[in-house]
Structures are given as C-alpha cells and as structure tokens.
Scaffold this motif. Structure first.
Motif, PDB file in Angstrom:
ATOM      1  N   ALA A   1       0.842  -1.200   0.000  1.00 45.36           N
ATOM      2  CA  ALA A   1       0.000   0.000   0.000  1.00 45.36           C
ATOM      3  C   ALA A   1       0.875   1.247   0.000  1.00 45.36           C
ATOM      4  CB  ALA A   1      -0.909  -0.013   1.226  1.00 45.36           C
ATOM      5  N   GLU A   2       0.300   2.355  -0.437  1.00 50.58           N
ATOM      6  CA  GLU A   2       1.045   3.612  -0.480  1.00 50.58           C
ATOM      7  C   GLU A   2       1.562   3.962   0.920  1.00 50.58           C
ATOM      8  OE1 GLU A   2       0.308   8.292  -1.680  1.00 50.58           O
ATOM      9  OE2 GLU A   2      -1.207   6.769  -2.126  1.00 50.58           O
ATOM     10  N   ALA A   3       2.809   4.410   1.015  1.00 51.39           N
ATOM     11  CA  ALA A   3       3.439   4.708   2.293  1.00 51.39           C
ATOM     12  C   ALA A   3       2.705   5.842   3.006  1.00 51.39           C
ATOM     13  CB  ALA A   3       4.895   5.087   2.065  1.00 51.39           C
ATOM     14  N   GLN A   4       2.638   5.763   4.312  1.00 50.80           N
ATOM     15  CA  GLN A   4       2.001   6.785   5.127  1.00 50.80           C
ATOM     16  C   GLN A   4       2.922   7.198   6.259  1.00 50.80           C
ATOM     17  OE1 GLN A   4      -1.709   5.188   6.496  1.00 50.80           O
ATOM     18  NE2 GLN A   4      -2.709   5.340   4.488  1.00 50.80           N
ATOM     19  N   LEU A   5       2.740   8.447   6.730  1.00 50.31           N
ATOM     20  CA  LEU A   5       3.514   8.929   7.864  1.00 50.31           C
ATOM     21  C   LEU A   5       2.904   8.400   9.154  1.00 50.31           C
ATOM     22  CD1 LEU A   5       4.016  12.657   6.801  1.00 50.31           C
ATOM     23  CD2 LEU A   5       5.710  10.824   6.715  1.00 50.31           C
ATOM     24  N   THR A   6       3.720   7.815   9.991  1.00 56.88           N
ATOM     25  CA  THR A   6       3.261   7.283  11.281  1.00 56.88           C
ATOM     26  C   THR A   6       4.239   7.682  12.374  1.00 56.88           C
ATOM     27  OG1 THR A   6       4.428   5.190  10.936  1.00 56.88           O
ATOM     28  CG2 THR A   6       2.134   5.307  10.182  1.00 56.88           C
ATOM     29  N   ASP A   7       3.802   7.499  13.618  1.00 57.45           N
ATOM     30  CA  ASP A   7       4.668   7.725  14.785  1.00 57.45           C
ATOM     31  C   ASP A   7       5.252   9.138  14.801  1.00 57.45           C
ATOM     32  OD1 ASP A   7       4.236   5.060  15.530  1.00 57.45           O
ATOM     33  OD2 ASP A   7       5.912   4.383  14.298  1.00 57.45           O
ATOM     34  N   GLY A   8       4.420  10.125  14.544  1.00 55.23           N
ATOM     35  CA  GLY A   8       4.885  11.506  14.580  1.00 55.23           C
ATOM     36  C   GLY A   8       5.072  12.016  15.997  1.00 55.23           C
TER      37      GLY A   8
END
Length: 348
Positions: free
Chosen positions: A19-26
């Motif tokens: 799946a398209e990469a997403q920003l996590t753990d900000g």
C-alpha cells in the motif's frame, strides 16, 4: 490470448504491491504550556493561561525577561499566531525575547468590556452585559500577575496587548489604571464605545496620570464612523496632553489592512518598535559586489569590539542604512522596521 495473460499478470503485480506509504509515529510540536488558573474574582472558577518561554530560557538560568500578556489569548483564540511571531525572533533577531502569556477569554463581551450607562443596546447587539473590565483588571493585578512573577524569571517590565474590544480594554486600562503595565499595545481598539467616550475624555484621564515611564503602541485599519473618529480624538489628546513619561506612536494601516487582517502584521511591528534589537552594519563580500577584503583599521576594530546597545545605536530606516552603507560599516544601528508611525513620540 497473450494480451489477456499480460493484463492479468499486471493486475496480479499491482494487487501484490505494498500500500502507499504513510507517515506514522509523529511527534507533536509543542510551542507553549497551558495551565489552569483558579480565580476568585472572575465569573467561573478558572481560566486557561498559555505560556511560551523564550528559546534558551533553561540554558540561561540567571537571565530575566519582560512579559507580554495577550488578551483573548486562549489556545483556540489569538495565542498561537502571536506565539509564532514571538518565535520568529529566533530567525530574524529583530526584537528582544520575552515571556508570552495568553489569557483565555470566556465571555469577552462582558469581561473585557467597560461599564456603560444603558446596557440594553449592547446586550441586544453582543449577547452579553458589558461592564466586567474593572474585575478583569483586578484579576490581572491581584491574581494572575503575581502568579506569573512567582513562577517564571520576570524582570518587572510588563506589556498588555489586544485587538478590537480587547484593545479597548488596553486603552481603558492605560487611561484608568496606568500603573498596571509598562507597555500598552492597542490594535484597532473599539473606540466607538459609548459614543467615543474614551476619545472624548482622554485628556481628562491623561491629566491625572501619575509619574512614571509608559509606552503606547496604537494602530487602526480601514475603519470609519465612530471607530475612526474615536481613535482620532484619542490621538488629539495624546498630541497635546500626553504627560511627561508617556511615549506613544500611532501607526496608520488603513491603506493596507482591514479590521480582520490587522492583528498579525501590527503585532510584529509593535514588538519591533517596543523591543527592537540593535544590529550592526558589516561589509559585503566581493562575491556580491562588496569591497575587496582588507585588514580592518584600528577605528573599524574598535567599533567591532564595542557591544551594541539601544543607547549607543543610530536609529534609522533600512533604506537609509542601505544608502549610507559605506559610512556605517561596523557601527551599531537600531533599524525602524515595518510601517512608519504617522505621529507620536515613541521611537523618535
């Protein structure tokens, strides 16, 4: 058939792709700390107070700072964008650092509003009964300011700032209780209040001012009717009746700003005028058209070795500094940044 097989393979490859990469753990970006302050003076039991400490506050444990109190300064009100202006100092070094304290308004049309003779028209227009400003000043003097001074390293120099009705509170406080703050920043104050009461009666209030140094930064936008006339009446009183020790500046922004756009740019201008930081003029590098690099003269080195302060700096505009650059190398300057004051004594 071959075409169908290729299409099927492409579909299978697409389905198998991640799946398209997403920003996590900000990580949250924290600009201030919000406290709940108990109050026995104001209606209700508490107010939210947000505090932004200057960058480097913990690294210089002996240093003390002035305090700027922002009305309508709750986390969801004006605090955050004023905190951004305070932070911009870390990038441009155009004004001295200060502790920023934002005070939440709960019922601003009551608590920031001066008393009136007939509250009915105000209740109909604003949905609240005016007249809470005396108690709000008591809250500032007796509860909040002592709490801030006990909790942070303050240097005893305080400012109050606000826009619109909050700016009217600033003007009323300067006229009625001038010792409460040192600096007053009134951005587009609602000078129409009570048929221009505070403009009409300003000279009488100023005549009663106690001794002491105070400063007023006043500005307005493209506003007509009693809003403009009330402001001009206040300026007229300042022009002829300002007591000794009160410096003031009126910055006209009506050609460029509206009531809704005024606050942000003029807050920056106020900080620069009241707390401007001295700078120094240096020679440019030859790469951008400056003079050839040469050993500094004794006079130039002496200028460079002198610490720049507001007292030993030459006040001028950036344009003047640019035109006189060769005569100013290594000298200390206090630049008048932003819009020019239409009139007044502050910064002159």
């Amino acid at each position: 058939m071959l075409k169908a097989m290729i299409s099927g393979a492409a579909l299978a490859l697409a389905l198998a792709a991640p799946a398209e990469a997403q920003l996590t753990d900000g990580e949250p970006l924290v600009v201030a700390t919000t406290y709940t302050v108990k109050t026995a003076i104001l209606e209700g039991e508490s107010r939210k107070v947000s505090v932004r400490l200057p960058t480097g506050y913990d690294e210089e444990p002996e240093r003390k700072y002035p305090v700027v109190y922002v009305l309508d300064g709750g986390p969801e009100q004006d605090f955050e964008h004023i905190a951004g202006i305070a932070q911009s100092r870390d990038m441009n070094w155009s004004f001295e650092p200060f502790i920023l304290v934002g005070i939440e308004s709960v019922n601003r049309h009551h608590e920031l509003a001066p008393p009136v003779v007939d509250p009915k028209p105000y209740e109909d227009a604003m949905g609240a009964t005016p007249g809470g400003s005396p108690d709000y000043r008591r809250f500032l003097r007796e509860e909040l300011k002592p709490l801030v001074e006990a909790s942070f390293r303050t240097d005893g120099h305080d400012a109050i700032m606000g826009e619109s009705l909050a700016a009217l509170f600033v003007v009323e406080t300067l006229l009625k209780d001038p010792t409460l703050f040192d600096d007053y920043i009134a951005i587009s104050p609602s000078m129409w209040w009570e048929q221009m009461k505070f403009g009409k009666e300003a000279a009488g209030y100023l005549a009663k001012h106690p001794a002491g140094e105070r400063r007023l930064y006043l500005t307005s936008a493209s506003e007509g009717d009693w809003h403009r006339e009330g402001t001009e009446r206040l300026i007229a009183a300042l022009r002829t009746d300002a007591p000794e020790g009160l410096e003031w500046a009126f910055v006209e922004a009506g050609d460029a700003e509206t009531h809704g756009t005024l606050y942000h740019p003029m807050a920056l201008d106020a900080f620069r005028l009241l707390y401007g930081t001295p700078t120094r003029e240096y020679k440019s590098y030859p790469l951008i058209g400056g003079p050839d690099i040469a050993e500094r003269t004794e006079e130039e080195q002496a200028l460079l070795d002198t610490e720049c302060t507001r007292d030993n700096s030459i006040a001028m505009t950036p344009g003047t500094a640019e035109r006189a650059r060769e005569s100013l190398y290594y000298r200390c300057l206090l630049l008048d940044l932003g819009p020019r004051a239409r009139e007044g004594t502050l910064g002159q």
